[in-house]
Design a protein around this motif. Structure first.
Motif, PDB file in Angstrom:
ATOM      1  N   SER A  88       6.027 -13.139  13.499  1.00 52.86           N
ATOM      2  CA  SER A  88       5.845 -13.080  14.952  1.00 52.86           C
ATOM      3  C   SER A  88       4.408 -12.715  15.320  1.00 52.86           C
ATOM      4  O   SER A  88       3.726 -11.968  14.614  1.00 52.86           O
ATOM      5  N   THR A  89       3.983 -13.233  16.453  1.00 53.36           N
ATOM      6  CA  THR A  89       2.667 -12.904  16.989  1.00 53.36           C
ATOM      7  C   THR A  89       2.564 -11.407  17.238  1.00 53.36           C
ATOM      8  O   THR A  89       1.526 -10.791  16.970  1.00 53.36           O
ATOM      9  N   PHE A  90       3.642 -10.815  17.731  1.00 52.45           N
ATOM     10  CA  PHE A  90       3.672  -9.375  17.990  1.00 52.45           C
ATOM     11  C   PHE A  90       3.321  -8.586  16.726  1.00 52.45           C
ATOM     12  O   PHE A  90       2.450  -7.702  16.746  1.00 52.45           O
ATOM     13  N   MET A  91       3.977  -8.887  15.617  1.00 51.49           N
ATOM     14  CA  MET A  91       3.724  -8.155  14.372  1.00 51.49           C
ATOM     15  C   MET A  91       2.327  -8.445  13.822  1.00 51.49           C
ATOM     16  O   MET A  91       1.665  -7.545  13.297  1.00 51.49           O
ATOM     17  N   GLN A  92       1.887  -9.690  13.936  1.00 51.51           N
ATOM     18  CA  GLN A  92       0.545 -10.037  13.469  1.00 51.51           C
ATOM     19  C   GLN A  92      -0.514  -9.241  14.232  1.00 51.51           C
ATOM     20  O   GLN A  92      -1.436  -8.687  13.635  1.00 51.51           O
ATOM     21  N   GLN A  93      -0.375  -9.185  15.551  1.00 47.96           N
ATOM     22  CA  GLN A  93      -1.350  -8.466  16.373  1.00 47.96           C
ATOM     23  C   GLN A  93      -1.323  -6.963  16.096  1.00 47.96           C
ATOM     24  O   GLN A  93      -2.376  -6.335  15.983  1.00 47.96           O
ATOM     25  N   CYS A  94      -0.139  -6.402  15.984  1.00 51.73           N
ATOM     26  CA  CYS A  94      -0.041  -4.961  15.723  1.00 51.73           C
ATOM     27  C   CYS A  94      -0.598  -4.605  14.349  1.00 51.73           C
ATOM     28  O   CYS A  94      -1.247  -3.568  14.183  1.00 51.73           O
ATOM     29  N   SER A  95      -0.383  -5.464  13.367  1.00 49.30           N
ATOM     30  CA  SER A  95      -0.923  -5.231  12.022  1.00 49.30           C
ATOM     31  C   SER A  95      -2.449  -5.265  12.037  1.00 49.30           C
ATOM     32  O   SER A  95      -3.106  -4.419  11.420  1.00 49.30           O
ATOM     33  N   THR A  96      -2.996  -6.231  12.734  1.00 51.20           N
ATOM     34  CA  THR A  96      -4.457  -6.338  12.846  1.00 51.20           C
ATOM     35  C   THR A  96      -5.024  -5.126  13.566  1.00 51.20           C
ATOM     36  O   THR A  96      -6.012  -4.527  13.121  1.00 51.20           O
ATOM     37  N   THR A  97      -4.400  -4.730  14.656  1.00 47.41           N
ATOM     38  CA  THR A  97      -4.866  -3.579  15.430  1.00 47.41           C
ATOM     39  C   THR A  97      -4.778  -2.295  14.610  1.00 47.41           C
ATOM     40  O   THR A  97      -5.707  -1.482  14.616  1.00 47.41           O
ATOM     41  N   LEU A  98      -3.676  -2.119  13.893  1.00 44.40           N
ATOM     42  CA  LEU A  98      -3.511  -0.921  13.060  1.00 44.40           C
ATOM     43  C   LEU A  98      -4.549  -0.871  11.949  1.00 44.40           C
ATOM     44  O   LEU A  98      -5.171   0.175  11.727  1.00 44.40           O
ATOM     45  N   SER A  99      -4.766  -1.973  11.261  1.00 38.12           N
ATOM     46  CA  SER A  99      -5.744  -1.967  10.164  1.00 38.12           C
ATOM     47  C   SER A  99      -7.154  -1.714  10.699  1.00 38.12           C
ATOM     48  O   SER A  99      -7.929  -0.982  10.086  1.00 38.12           O
ATOM     49  N   THR A 100      -7.487  -2.281  11.854  1.00 40.48           N
ATOM     50  CA  THR A 100      -8.795  -2.047  12.465  1.00 40.48           C
ATOM     51  C   THR A 100      -8.955  -0.578  12.860  1.00 40.48           C
ATOM     52  O   THR A 100     -10.016   0.023  12.629  1.00 40.48           O
ATOM     53  N   LEU A 101      -7.915   0.000  13.414  1.00 41.54           N
ATOM     54  CA  LEU A 101      -7.939   1.409  13.817  1.00 41.54           C
ATOM     55  C   LEU A 101      -8.207   2.326  12.621  1.00 41.54           C
ATOM     56  O   LEU A 101      -9.080   3.195  12.664  1.00 41.54           O
ATOM     57  N   VAL A 102      -7.494   2.093  11.533  1.00 39.41           N
ATOM     58  CA  VAL A 102      -7.646   2.936  10.340  1.00 39.41           C
ATOM     59  C   VAL A 102      -9.025   2.738   9.716  1.00 39.41           C
ATOM     60  O   VAL A 102      -9.653   3.702   9.269  1.00 39.41           O
ATOM     61  N   LYS A 103      -9.512   1.511   9.717  1.00 37.11           N
ATOM     62  CA  LYS A 103     -10.843   1.250   9.149  1.00 37.11           C
ATOM     63  C   LYS A 103     -11.938   1.915   9.971  1.00 37.11           C
ATOM     64  O   LYS A 103     -12.933   2.361   9.424  1.00 37.11           O
ATOM     65  N   LYS A 104     -11.771   1.996  11.291  1.00 38.71           N
ATOM     66  CA  LYS A 104     -12.761   2.655  12.144  1.00 38.71           C
ATOM     67  C   LYS A 104     -12.741   4.168  11.958  1.00 38.71           C
ATOM     68  O   LYS A 104     -13.770   4.832  12.065  1.00 38.71           O
ATOM     69  N   MET A 105     -11.580   4.715  11.688  1.00 38.27           N
ATOM     70  CA  MET A 105     -11.426   6.167  11.583  1.00 38.27           C
ATOM     71  C   MET A 105     -11.967   6.730  10.271  1.00 38.27           C
ATOM     72  O   MET A 105     -12.399   7.882  10.219  1.00 38.27           O
ATOM     73  N   TYR A 106     -11.913   5.932   9.195  1.00 36.42           N
ATOM     74  CA  TYR A 106     -12.287   6.429   7.864  1.00 36.42           C
ATOM     75  C   TYR A 106     -13.205   5.434   7.171  1.00 36.42           C
ATOM     76  O   TYR A 106     -13.052   4.230   7.309  1.00 36.42           O
ATOM     77  N   ARG A 107     -14.143   5.968   6.395  1.00 37.78           N
ATOM     78  CA  ARG A 107     -15.084   5.111   5.655  1.00 37.78           C
ATOM     79  C   ARG A 107     -14.593   4.803   4.240  1.00 37.78           C
ATOM     80  O   ARG A 107     -14.803   3.728   3.725  1.00 37.78           O
ATOM     81  N   ASP A 108     -13.944   5.766   3.634  1.00 41.36           N
ATOM     82  CA  ASP A 108     -13.506   5.644   2.247  1.00 41.36           C
ATOM     83  C   ASP A 108     -12.157   4.924   2.171  1.00 41.36           C
ATOM     84  O   ASP A 108     -11.240   5.241   2.939  1.00 41.36           O
TER      85      ASP A 108
END
Length: 165
Positions: A88-108
Motif C-alpha cells: 500500500s501507498t500508506f505503508m510505503q510512505q510511512c516507511s520512508t518517513t520513519l527511515s528518514t526520521l531515524v536517519k536525521k536523528m542519529y549519525r551512527d
C-alpha cells in the motif's frame, strides 16, 4: 507462552503506524476525511466511513459492515491483509518517513538501527536481527536509503507491531 494475544483494531493500528512515523495529526475535532487519501495523517477516528465504499484499511482489517449493526468484529487473517501491509501507498510512505526520521536523528548506523527498533517495537534488536541489518546495509545490491526504508517497512508490517501481548 503468549497469553491474551490480540491483533490491534484497524483504527488503533493505523494511528500507531502514523505515530511511529512521526506524522500523526492528533488535532481534536474537525471534519472527517478520506482514509484512502495518502496525505491524510489525522487520527482514524476522524476518517470518513462511506456505506458504499469503505476505506481499504478498514475493509481489509475487520471493520464491521457499515450497512448493518454489528455487536462485535470478526477477526480474520487473509492474504489481502499482508498484501496491503507490503504494497500500500500508506505503508510505503510511512516507511520512508520513519527511515528518514531515524536517519536525521542519529549519525551512527548502530544508533539508527537501535532507535528504529525502540521506536517501532519498544525493544532493542536481538543479535540475529542486528546481524541481518548489517548484512543488508553492507549489500552492494541495495542503496543505503532503500535499505533503511526496507528495515522500517519490515518492522511496521511485522506481527510484533500488529499484535498486542
Amino acid at each position: 507462552p503468549i497469553l491474551n494475544r490480540r491483533r490491534l483494531e484497524s483504527e488503533a493500528w493505523r494511528d500507531a503506524v502514523l505515530r511511529v512515523a512521526g506524522v500523526l495529526d492528533d488535532t481534536m475535532t474537525g471534519p472527517s476525511s478520506n482514509l484512502d487519501d495518502a496525505k491524510n495523517t489525522r487520527r482514524t477516528i476522524y476518517g470518513r466511513v462511506s456505506r458504499q465504499n469503505v476505506a481499504d484499511v478498514l475493509r481489509l482489517f475487520d471493520f464491521p459492515d457499515a450497512k448493518q449493526h454489528a455487536e462485535e468484529r470478526l477477526v480474520t487473517t487473509t492474504p489481502l491483509q499482508q498484501l496491503y501491509l507490503l504494497n500500500s501507498t500508506f505503508m510505503q510512505q510511512c516507511s520512508t518517513t520513519l527511515s528518514t526520521l531515524v536517519k536525521k536523528m542519529y549519525r551512527d548506523d548502530e544508533d539508527r538501527f537501535q532507535a528504529l527498533f525502540r521506536r517501532t517495537l519498544q525493544r532493542d534488536p536481538t543479535a540475529a536481527e542486528r546481524h541481518s541489518a548489517l548484512r543488508l546495509l553492507a549489500s552492494k545490491s541495495v542503496k543505503q536509503d532503500e535499505a533503511w526504508k526496507l528495515m522500517a517497512h519490515g518492522l511496521l508490517a511485522s506481527n510484533e507491531f500488529l499484535y498486542v501481548d
